[in-house]
Scaffold this motif. Structure first.
Motif, short mmCIF file in Angstrom:
data_model
loop_
_atom_site.label_atom_id
_atom_site.label_comp_id
_atom_site.label_asym_id
_atom_site.label_seq_id
_atom_site.Cartn_x
_atom_site.Cartn_y
_atom_site.Cartn_z
N ARG A 203 0.84 -1.21 0.00
CA ARG A 203 0.00 0.00 0.00
C ARG A 203 0.87 1.26 0.00
NH1 ARG A 203 -2.52 -1.22 4.29
NH2 ARG A 203 -4.02 -2.56 3.23
N ASP B 245 1.03 3.83 -3.14
CA ASP B 245 0.63 5.22 -2.90
C ASP B 245 1.73 6.18 -3.36
OD1 ASP B 245 -1.20 7.21 -1.17
OD2 ASP B 245 0.90 7.64 -0.71
N ALA C 206 -4.83 1.04 -3.57
CA ALA C 206 -4.02 2.20 -3.21
C ALA C 206 -3.92 3.18 -4.38
CB ALA C 206 -2.63 1.75 -2.77
#
Length: 238
Positions: free
Chosen positions: A101, A105, A147
């Motif tokens: 994640r 991101d 994400a």
């Protein structure tokens, strides 16, 4: 309320003493401004610098006469014996989806400035068979896709499904990997994808067998569909 915030800070401080957060790459204790990976390791990450169209090393890895790949992106090169391999290994096998994640991101925020996601209609993660889902607890490609979606606002769809658990690809040659992957996946509700720009997402591209199988599946069942792909890492082939 202030007293609640004070309690939370005290608890966090106690947890940090007992079980401090450390860099996934080098093992050094992280400071307050760091997460998952320390700044030093982040600065020396073996980034690919590949995040667009044309004919790149990533495009070549999944090349086929049956379809065209518009854009391709991978955050970093994957070397099995590198300390950075721990990022992918932890995200995939060690019950640390937060690693996937975090990297997704970071990648999404950077690629947004490069217009990589412009015109992309839907994000599709490479699926896991339910037996692997049961053992791992999550699909790391799904975590990556969600994400990316959180940053870009692009919808995630799960039209590709894994029909059966294929055997490990690690020790197979390219031809065997392709055959293994082709038998594993199926496309559901292809009409939903007609005319869309699809971003296929996975954690690592090695020989490209899994991505080729999924891209070919989309190309055979959908009309006028544009396809791109994104992975957190790309293995350096010998």
């Amino acid at each position: 309320m202030k007293w609640i915030d004070d309690i939370r800070k005290s608890i966090k401080s106690l947890v940090d003493v007992i079980c401090p957060d450390v860099c996934t790459v080098c093992g050094r204790r992280l400071v307050d401004s760091e997460e998952i990976i320390c700044l030093e390791c982040l600065l020396h990450m073996p980034v690919t610098g590949i995040h667009g169209g044309g004919l790149t090393r990533l495009h070549e890895r999944v090349a086929s006469t049956r379809y065209y790949v518009d854009r391709a992106a991978s955050l970093m090169w994957y070397f099995r014996d590198s300390d950075y391999a721990r990022l992918i290994h932890d995200a995939k096998y060690n019950n640390r989806p937060k690693v996937a994640r975090y990297l997704a991101d970071m990648m999404a925020r950077e690629l947004t400035t490069q217009d990589f996601f412009d015109g992309v209609d839907v994000i599709i993660p490479v699926p896991l068979h339910f037996t692997k889902m049961l053992s791992r607890g999550y699909n790391q490609a799904q975590v990556i896709a969600e994400a990316l979606s959180a940053v870009t606002g692009i919808e995630v769809k799960n039209n590709i499904v894994c029909r059966h658990a294929h055997s490990t690809q690690t020790r197979k040659g390219i031809a065997a990997r392709d055959a293994n992957a082709r038998e594993s996946y199926a496309l559901e509700r292809p009409d939903e994808l007609d005319g869309l720009h699809i971003l296929l997402v996975d954690d690592v591209v090695t020989t490209g067998a899994t991505l080729r199988a999924c891209l070919d599946l989309i190309a055979r069942n959908c009309t006028s569909t544009r396809m791109s792909f994104l992975t957190l890492a790309a293995a350096q082939l010998q």
